[in-house]
Enzyme design. Structure first.
Site, PDB file in Angstrom:
ATOM      1  N   CYS A  94      45.358  17.845  40.458  1.00  0.00           N
ATOM      2  CA  CYS A  94      46.226  18.429  39.441  1.00  0.00           C
ATOM      3  C   CYS A  94      45.476  19.258  38.409  1.00  0.00           C
ATOM      4  CB  CYS A  94      47.044  17.347  38.742  1.00  0.00           C
ATOM      5  SG  CYS A  94      46.038  16.128  37.856  1.00  0.00           S
ATOM      6  N   GLY A 100      35.341  53.843  44.179  1.00  0.00           N
ATOM      7  CA  GLY A 100      34.772  54.476  42.999  1.00  0.00           C
ATOM      8  C   GLY A 100      33.668  53.713  42.313  1.00  0.00           C
ATOM      9  N   ARG A 155      39.872  52.974  56.829  1.00  0.00           N
ATOM     10  CA  ARG A 155      39.658  51.584  56.407  1.00  0.00           C
ATOM     11  C   ARG A 155      41.024  50.945  56.208  1.00  0.00           C
ATOM     12  NH1 ARG A 155      37.199  53.097  50.427  1.00  0.00           N
ATOM     13  NH2 ARG A 155      39.079  54.045  49.566  1.00  0.00           N
TER      14      ARG A 155
END
Length: 893
Positions: free
Chosen positions: A844, A105, A352
């Site tokens: 981290c 869309g 698809r």
């Protein structure tokens, strides 16, 4: 000569499935279906390279393109036995976008192109159905007007609605040929009024206008937003597919539909789809009419009263089943297909790889392994790590009492509560303020993409399981309930009603995208069960990955979540977070307000037992896994009061007056605190703070070893080191405290002392620092700030612009900048290990949970990544995919 156009149809094609980058996903799918002998209307694909050329050359085309398009049209005419622009036997075409990845869309389509005032008469005569011909013409004018001429759709919708009111018609299907002829005339007037010139009658002009509009839609705001959300590069471009029209709106023996070869919400091996009789494809995906189910089982499961295709077109459904089997066997994956039935003949318009929820992706991948279609490694590759986030958050508590307001279709699983908003813009503005919202729309459109992303969930009163709302919400991982037909939504009054209940904007509702229920108020949730297909696939991933995965956690709740999600230790425990709790902030403020070391030590003595119990509880939960504890990092002024009430409370606690406290706050104020008196600099100037923390860590470790008999593995991390001398001073102090505690308690606990590498200088001098540091953890949040000279808190105002202009490919605080920050990580790792081969290396920062960054960490042979608890499964899967990608390396455990 460059080939810009590739033909397909009649059982053959010039393209193939593996040419997706050149032909786009739709073009490659059409070519492959043609090669497989499936019934595909003939056509041709204009390649993505033309799109690249288009934007690189001032929106112009390659010189050879016109002739190649003309040749493609001629071949199409020969194949279909009709002529483009012919008044008696007109060839009509669709013009559709087709990027290499699905962007449902987001870009533009034009159907029925080639109609004009003369061709519509020929189409009516050829089809024997005047109503169908004028219905097709009005659709074309409306679509071309919106897509190519830029006319707002409400001009056309209002005209149709007014005509239905005048004639007493309820539905579009109630309008006659004469009605549509009147609407066509009105539509042409709209074009003249809005554009200052009549609707184009030349089919060649129409065609090139549509091709330009499709290429132009690659850069429309909704497509740009979608690409940013899904990390799709702008330079990929889109292809354009020109294809002979087949018609699902010629009468009761015609239909159009969308299907999935397996259930895209659950992954169940059932044929799953919807169709509309006497309609065109856009009617299904737009959600304008509530569609019918393919099978009787699907109809009954969704309590639909509309007849299933199995009942009204059983022979067509039988053909679809054969297509389903052929496509899934060929692609070895679930397929999303579009089809049209023209006078009982099936035509395939698209295949698809189908978008699916994370739950469905896991189910399909595991099932295909069990069916012998793919192997475990392929299953691991197929799961998008980020999609697992959908599975890791709370679900509705089945024991909770609920008041059901309405029921719709379970379009995208998961549960969400939030305030009702009726526009995408409103959803975005609420979300920016941190408020949870549910976006409520009659139906969504591509213009709502930003609001759907901002909302916690989406609710529509129209549309089905394959509507825009459903497909986009599933792709985003947002819960969605679609087609809740009992709801009456009034945008102007900003209310929705169901039966006798009225819900106003701002009131809270809960939606359950797994059941389709809409409930009043906020409903309690429970933690998800991470078993079944999730556990199976994660077990396969764990067997393949080399990188360990730890979690960033400093509370018992986070530590337990980390264990539940499979963390192999804690890679970052931020001790400062512990000080902000209500029962400790006062003690911390007394430390800061103290006039001398003795006063500070008195306040720290109050904090010691609290810190000790914090660490002990984390050690108990982690049961012998490594726990990396970062000593105090932020500047002291962050602990000081901000409001008048807090100043008054601190004055009461410390015995100082408010003026004294304000004076102290002013003295601690820094112009640039990120680069100021923080991290190890606090430990150097106020060693008693780090001494207290070290004592708390060692005392907690010894206590848990004695209590449980299990090993404890603390790793003490010194932050913001820039010089080896800083580290050596603090390591000597930590070792001294450790020795004192262990001798006093008669228990030896193995431990490591290391540092965060978060400054460029530390990375460059890593070899020197590694002479005494026993591990490095790359703090990539601060390292990114110091490498770029960016403040993470302030960069948001321009990072988006930098991405749009191509200065940044990604937000560097989300995905690691490999060429700059990454190069320093690589240097630090190499130089550190050259000095100390057994040096433990981790990361981290926020990048520890980003799949692209994890691939880099694997490549530079780090030992572990550490991320938030809820991203641990994502990191585990991404680490396995990195291992499978061919990147090799070995580090210490």
């Amino acid at each position: 000569m460059t080939k810009w156009v590739y033909r397909f149809g009649d059982g053959a094609a010039e393209g193939r499935a593996d040419m997706k980058n050149l032909l786009g996903g739709k073009g490659a799918g059409l070519a492959e279906m043609s090669n497989l002998g499936l019934p595909v209307p003939p056509g041709f694909t204009i390649t993505t390279e033309v799109c690249t050329y288009f934007y690189a050359h001032g929106k112009s085309y390659p010189a050879e393109l016109t002739d190649q398009v003309t040749d493609g049209l001629a071949a199409l005419e020969r194949s279909f036995g009709a002529r483009f622009g012919d008044a008696k036997n007109p060839l009509l075409v669709s013009v559709r976008s087709g990027a290499r990845v699905s962007m449902p869309g987001m870009m533009d389509t034009v159907l029925n192109l080639g109609l004009n005032d003369k061709a519509v008469v020929g189409l009516a005569r050829k089809s024997g159905d005047e109503r169908f011909a004028y219905d097709s013409y009005r659709r074309f004018i409306q679509m071309y007007g919106q897509v190519v001429l830029g006319i707002d759709h409400h001009h056309f919708e209002e005209l149709i609605e007014n005509h239905k009111l005048e004639t007493g018609a309820n539905l579009d299907t109630d309008l006659t040929a004469e009605d549509w002829r009147t609407v066509v005339s009105g539509f042409k007037d709209v074009v003249t009024q809005e554009c200052g010139q009549p609707f184009p009658q030349d089919p060649e002009e129409q065609l090139w206008g549509a091709i330009g509009a499709v290429f132009g839609s690659w850069m429309n705001p909704r497509a740009v937003t979608y690409r940013q959300l899904h990390d799709i590069p702008a330079d990929w471009g889109t292809a354009v597919n020109v294809q002979a029209m087949v018609f699902g709106n010629m009468g009761p023996d015609c239909a159009t539909g969308v299907a999935f070869t397996r259930d895209p919400s659950t992954g169940a091996n059932t044929f799953y789809g919807e169709f509309l009789v006497n309609a065109q494809g856009e009617d299904v995906v737009a959600g304008i009419r509530t569609p019918q189910h393919l099978t009787i089982a699907g109809k009954e499961a969704n309590n639909s009263a509309l007849p299933a295709m199995e009942e009204v077109m059983p022979e067509v459904l039988s053909q679809l089943y054969k297509v389903r089997r052929k496509l899934e066997d060929h692609y070895r994956d679930m397929q999303d297909i579009e089809f049209t039935v023209q006078r009982s003949k099936l035509w395939m318009l698209q295949t698809r790889t189908g978008k699916r929820t994370a739950q469905a992706a896991l189910k399909i991948a595991v099932s295909l392994v069990e069916e012998g279609v793919i192997d475990r490694e392929e299953a691991i590759r197929r799961i998008e790590p980020g999609s697992l986030d959908q599975l890791l958050h709370p679900m509705l508590d089945p024991a909770a009492k609920t008041t059901v307001l309405a029921r719709g279709l379970p379009a995208s699983p998961g549960a969400a509560s939030g305030k009702v908003v009726f526009s995408a813009d409103e959803a975005e503005s609420f979300a920016v303020r941190g408020e949870a919202v549910i976006l409520v729309r009659i139906e969504t459109s591509p213009e709502d993409i930003h609001g759907m992303h901002a909302a916690r969930g989406v609710l529509t009163s129209r549309g089905g399981m394959t509507s825009h709302a459903a497909v986009v919400a599933r792709g985003m991982g947002r819960p969605c309930v679609a087609g809740a037909g009992d709801l009456r939504i009034d945008y102007e009054a900003r209310t929705m009603t169901a039966r006798a209940a009225l819900v106003k904007a701002g009131e809270i509702i809960t939606i359950d995208g797994s059941t389709g229920e809409v409930m009043v108020g906020e409903v309690p949730t429970i933690q998800p069960e991470l078993s079944g297909d999730f556990a199976t696939l994660m077990g396969w991933a764990d067997a393949i990955r080399r990188l360990k995965v730890r979690a960033n956690a400093e509370t018992p709740i986070d530590a337990r979540a980390a264990r539940r999600f499979g963390a192999e230790g804690i890679g970052l425990s931020r001790t400062e977070h512990m000080f902000f709790e209500a029962d400790r902030i006062g003690a911390m403020r007394r430390v800061i307000m103290a006039e001398d070391e003795a006063g500070r030590r008195a306040g720290l003595a109050d904090l010691l037992p609290i810190q000790r119990e914090d660490f002990a509880e984390i050690f108990r939960i982690m049961k012998g896994l490594p726990v990396t504890i970062r000593l105090l990092d932020p500047p002291l002024h962050e602990f000081l009061p901000k409001t008048e009430a807090e100043f008054g409370e601190m004055a009461r606690l410390t015995g100082n007056d408010v003026a004294t406290i304000r004076h102290r706050a002013l003295a601690l104020h820094e112009t640039n605190p990120m680069l100021g008196h923080r991290g190890c600099r606090l430990g150097i100037t106020y060693p008693e703070i780090y001494e207290m923390q070290a004592a708390a860590i060692f005392e907690a470790a010894v206590a848990v070893v004695k209590e449980t008999g299990e090993a404890v593995e603390p790793e003490i991390m010194v932050p913001l080191i820039a010089t080896k001398k800083e580290f050596d001073i603090l390591k000597t102090m930590i070792d001294r405290i450790g020795k004192e505690v262990m001798e006093r308690e008669g228990t030896v606990v193995p431990y490591l002392v290391g540092t965060m590498i978060e400054l460029p200088r530390a990375a460059l001098l890593a070899g020197e620092i590694a002479e005494t540091a026993e591990f490095f953890s790359f703090g990539t949040n601060d390292l990114t700030q110091t490498v770029f000279g960016l403040s993470r808190d302030d960069a948001a105002s321009f990072v988006g612009t930098y991405q749009r202009l191509g200065i940044f490919e990604h937000d560097p605080f989300v995905t690691l900048d490999v060429t700059g920050v990454g190069e320093l990580v690589r240097i630090g790792a190499e130089r550190g290990r050259a000095t100390r081969p057994e040096l433990k290396l981790g990361i981290c920062g926020e990048h520890g949970g980003d799949p692209a960054s994890i691939a880099f960490c694997h490549d530079v042979e780090l030992d572990y990544v550490s991320c938030s608890p809820y991203r641990v499964p994502i990191a585990r899967l991404a680490a396995a995919q990195a291992a499978l990608s061919g990147q090799s390396g070995s580090g210490t455990a």
